[in-house]
Design a protein around this motif. Sequence first.
Motif, mmCIF file in Angstrom:
data_model
loop_
_atom_site.group_PDB
_atom_site.id
_atom_site.type_symbol
_atom_site.label_atom_id
_atom_site.label_comp_id
_atom_site.label_asym_id
_atom_site.label_seq_id
_atom_site.Cartn_x
_atom_site.Cartn_y
_atom_site.Cartn_z
ATOM 1 N N TYR A 46 17.313 108.936 10.656
ATOM 2 C CA TYR A 46 16.749 107.782 10.815
ATOM 3 C C TYR A 46 15.233 108.407 11.716
ATOM 4 O O TYR A 46 13.841 107.121 12.236
ATOM 5 C CB TYR A 46 17.601 107.167 11.927
ATOM 6 N N GLY A 47 14.681 109.352 11.982
ATOM 7 C CA GLY A 47 13.706 110.023 12.910
ATOM 8 C C GLY A 47 14.366 109.455 14.353
ATOM 9 O O GLY A 47 14.891 109.263 14.420
ATOM 10 N N ARG A 48 13.612 109.573 14.689
ATOM 11 C CA ARG A 48 13.313 109.135 16.028
ATOM 12 C C ARG A 48 13.006 107.604 16.755
ATOM 13 O O ARG A 48 12.351 107.168 17.945
ATOM 14 C CB ARG A 48 12.632 109.734 17.388
ATOM 15 N N ARG A 49 13.591 107.093 15.995
ATOM 16 C CA ARG A 49 13.361 105.527 15.649
ATOM 17 C C ARG A 49 14.770 105.133 16.566
ATOM 18 O O ARG A 49 16.101 104.834 15.600
ATOM 19 C CB ARG A 49 13.358 104.977 14.188
ATOM 20 N N ILE A 50 14.332 103.652 17.448
ATOM 21 C CA ILE A 50 15.526 103.053 18.066
ATOM 22 C C ILE A 50 15.398 101.969 17.739
ATOM 23 O O ILE A 50 14.254 101.404 17.383
ATOM 24 C CB ILE A 50 15.647 102.929 19.383
ATOM 25 N N PHE A 51 16.576 101.048 16.670
ATOM 26 C CA PHE A 51 16.312 100.001 16.666
ATOM 27 C C PHE A 51 17.130 98.345 17.180
ATOM 28 O O PHE A 51 17.964 99.011 18.302
ATOM 29 C CB PHE A 51 17.302 99.731 14.609
ATOM 30 N N ALA A 319 11.694 88.113 27.037
ATOM 31 C CA ALA A 319 10.028 89.592 27.084
ATOM 32 C C ALA A 319 10.602 90.024 27.649
ATOM 33 O O ALA A 319 10.347 91.173 27.608
ATOM 34 C CB ALA A 319 8.994 88.505 26.285
ATOM 35 N N ALA A 320 11.405 89.991 28.641
ATOM 36 C CA ALA A 320 10.680 90.461 30.004
ATOM 37 C C ALA A 320 12.128 92.263 30.140
ATOM 38 O O ALA A 320 11.870 92.995 30.148
ATOM 39 C CB ALA A 320 12.023 90.980 31.181
ATOM 40 N N CYS A 321 13.255 91.362 28.882
ATOM 41 C CA CYS A 321 14.125 92.415 28.476
ATOM 42 C C CYS A 321 13.999 93.781 27.391
ATOM 43 O O CYS A 321 13.964 94.672 27.456
ATOM 44 C CB CYS A 321 15.170 91.847 27.601
ATOM 45 N N ILE A 322 12.873 93.044 26.652
ATOM 46 C CA ILE A 322 12.483 94.542 25.749
ATOM 47 C C ILE A 322 11.512 95.012 26.047
ATOM 48 O O ILE A 322 11.539 96.216 25.752
ATOM 49 C CB ILE A 322 11.853 92.618 24.029
ATOM 50 N N ASN A 323 10.525 94.346 27.118
ATOM 51 C CA ASN A 323 9.341 95.224 27.410
ATOM 52 C C ASN A 323 10.641 96.181 29.134
ATOM 53 O O ASN A 323 9.805 97.474 28.764
ATOM 54 C CB ASN A 323 8.529 94.127 28.371
ATOM 55 N N CYS A 324 12.149 95.973 29.633
ATOM 56 C CA CYS A 324 12.065 96.795 29.903
ATOM 57 C C CYS A 324 13.048 98.148 29.234
ATOM 58 O O CYS A 324 12.572 99.086 29.720
ATOM 59 C CB CYS A 324 13.399 96.104 30.873
ATOM 60 N N LEU A 325 13.666 97.332 28.207
ATOM 61 C CA LEU A 325 13.958 98.500 27.023
ATOM 62 C C LEU A 325 13.192 99.773 26.770
ATOM 63 O O LEU A 325 12.730 100.866 26.696
ATOM 64 C CB LEU A 325 14.840 98.106 26.377
ATOM 65 N N LYS A 326 11.566 99.148 26.022
ATOM 66 C CA LYS A 326 10.141 100.076 25.672
ATOM 67 C C LYS A 326 10.468 100.696 27.148
ATOM 68 O O LYS A 326 9.954 102.531 26.141
ATOM 69 C CB LYS A 326 9.238 99.511 25.494
ATOM 70 N N THR A 327 9.872 100.581 27.688
ATOM 71 C CA THR A 327 9.542 101.901 29.002
ATOM 72 C C THR A 327 10.540 102.918 28.839
ATOM 73 O O THR A 327 10.986 103.815 28.736
ATOM 74 C CB THR A 327 9.452 101.233 30.545
ATOM 75 N N ARG A 328 12.209 102.245 29.374
ATOM 76 C CA ARG A 328 13.004 102.709 29.291
ATOM 77 C C ARG A 328 13.291 104.083 28.892
ATOM 78 O O ARG A 328 13.087 104.941 28.057
ATOM 79 C CB ARG A 328 15.008 101.984 29.363
ATOM 80 N N ILE A 329 13.390 103.407 27.406
ATOM 81 C CA ILE A 329 13.123 104.112 25.725
ATOM 82 C C ILE A 329 11.990 105.040 25.271
ATOM 83 O O ILE A 329 12.644 106.533 25.197
ATOM 84 C CB ILE A 329 13.485 103.698 24.007
ATOM 85 N N SER A 330 11.180 104.911 25.535
ATOM 86 C CA SER A 330 9.795 105.983 25.659
ATOM 87 C C SER A 330 10.094 106.973 26.800
ATOM 88 O O SER A 330 9.965 108.261 26.461
ATOM 89 C CB SER A 330 8.911 104.481 26.032
ATOM 90 N N ARG A 331 10.739 106.918 27.509
ATOM 91 C CA ARG A 331 11.349 108.582 28.524
ATOM 92 C C ARG A 331 12.509 108.683 27.763
ATOM 93 O O ARG A 331 12.369 110.126 27.752
ATOM 94 C CB ARG A 331 12.021 107.881 30.346
ATOM 95 N N THR A 332 12.884 108.826 27.013
ATOM 96 C CA THR A 332 13.816 109.148 26.062
ATOM 97 C C THR A 332 13.590 110.658 25.021
ATOM 98 O O THR A 332 13.478 110.912 23.919
ATOM 99 C CB THR A 332 14.849 108.334 25.455
ATOM 100 N N GLY A 333 11.942 110.050 24.784
ATOM 101 C CA GLY A 333 11.458 110.568 23.039
ATOM 102 C C GLY A 333 11.547 109.929 22.038
ATOM 103 O O GLY A 333 10.656 110.244 21.551
ATOM 104 N N CYS A 334 12.519 108.928 22.416
ATOM 105 C CA CYS A 334 12.523 107.594 20.868
ATOM 106 C C CYS A 334 12.042 106.671 21.593
ATOM 107 O O CYS A 334 10.888 106.379 22.522
ATOM 108 C CB CYS A 334 13.305 107.286 21.053
ATOM 109 N N GLU A 335 11.361 105.852 20.347
ATOM 110 C CA GLU A 335 10.221 104.997 20.271
ATOM 111 C C GLU A 335 11.286 103.675 18.884
ATOM 112 O O GLU A 335 11.864 103.898 17.975
ATOM 113 C CB GLU A 335 9.281 105.331 19.191
ATOM 114 N N ILE A 336 10.752 102.513 20.247
ATOM 115 C CA ILE A 336 11.720 101.315 19.558
ATOM 116 C C ILE A 336 10.619 100.626 18.472
ATOM 117 O O ILE A 336 9.362 101.085 18.790
ATOM 118 C CB ILE A 336 12.128 99.972 20.439
#
Length: 351
Positions: A46-51, A319-336
Amino acid sequence: MYKKLLRRLADGGELNREEYLLLIRNREGLRAEAGEAACHLRDTHYGRRIFVRGLVEFTNYCRNNCKYCGIRAANSDLSRYRLTGGEIKECCDVGYGLGFRTFVLQGGEDMYYTDDILAGIVRDIKESHPDCAVTLSVGERSREGYRLLREAGADRYLLRHETVNRDHYKSLHPDTMSYDNRMRCLYDLKELGYQVGCGFMVGSPGQTEDDLADELLFIREFKPEMVGIGPFIPHHATPYCNEVSGSAELTLFLLSLIRLTLPDVLLPATTALGTVDTLGRERGIGAGANVLMPNLSPSGVRQKYMLYDNKICTGDEAAACINCLKTRISRTGCEIVTDRGDHNKMMKTEE
Ligand code: SAM
Ligand code: FES
């Protein structure tokens, strides 16, 4: 020796029950290697893609009395709610604006939503958002009901089997529920062409390491498109109020073993994992998961969909939830990413 077993699994080999058990028992020294191999396999598929899947918890009424669940019928200390079809659709519309292309409609087993009513809701969502997938997670229904819902456009269905051990199933559930019916539902859903998700709680009362080895064998044989696992967490108004939570470490290790067993499976890092460990979802991604299910339910009802105590994300707007997750996930080297995120096998047959 244990590392050799892990390697064999990562290279596409099969393990027997004893071998899975050895890995589980000796997980302490294997975590890092299991996580790395699992992420490598995930990235190959899947690549480093998080669904992301937008979760709409549309009713907390339930006819059942699972001993672990906070919204069980016998919990009289709970304010019950139902969303109308219009309200459910509105959650999806908001989610669509935020980039979601999969909506998961989840609820207790609430027969107020007959097959026809639910089919109408699914049809409305699919008509407005034909580019989106609709996942249902509404428990056990008849094969005919599942067929109607599939015809209405439902693409996927999440139904955790909860445990593969018949006696354990009996101990977790009241006599009105049966292991055979749970399994019948899963096989019906598969035959009807749904992308199916099964799963279980880690550390549910009475679960043994042998059971966990059997879970992995079952998952390998059933070949679900998705597997949802998360730690069991006690709820104060259930018979299991004094039990202890399942462990984040064991959940993470099992996520890796599931990824190694079914390399292209869709594997969520669940809210329950984020509840027992503040970095649980990020660590879940690090263990090989590739799905997140942020909450799209109206903020006014979130506190009422309390399956277990201290559930996270019950106060935020979508909106707050998805923004929080985007920040958290970017730290793992993956991307939403915001496409439908179908199972690879499905994408191939759909092309
Ligand atoms: N009623 C539907 C069903 O049975 O599939 C969907 C809703 S049900 C509440 C969703 C899942 O929540 C269950 O399959 C169960 O694994 C999980 N769950 C319930 N109580 C829990 C608890 N105390 N700790 C962790 N997970 C729990
Ligand atoms: Fe509702 Fe288990 S208590 S399905």
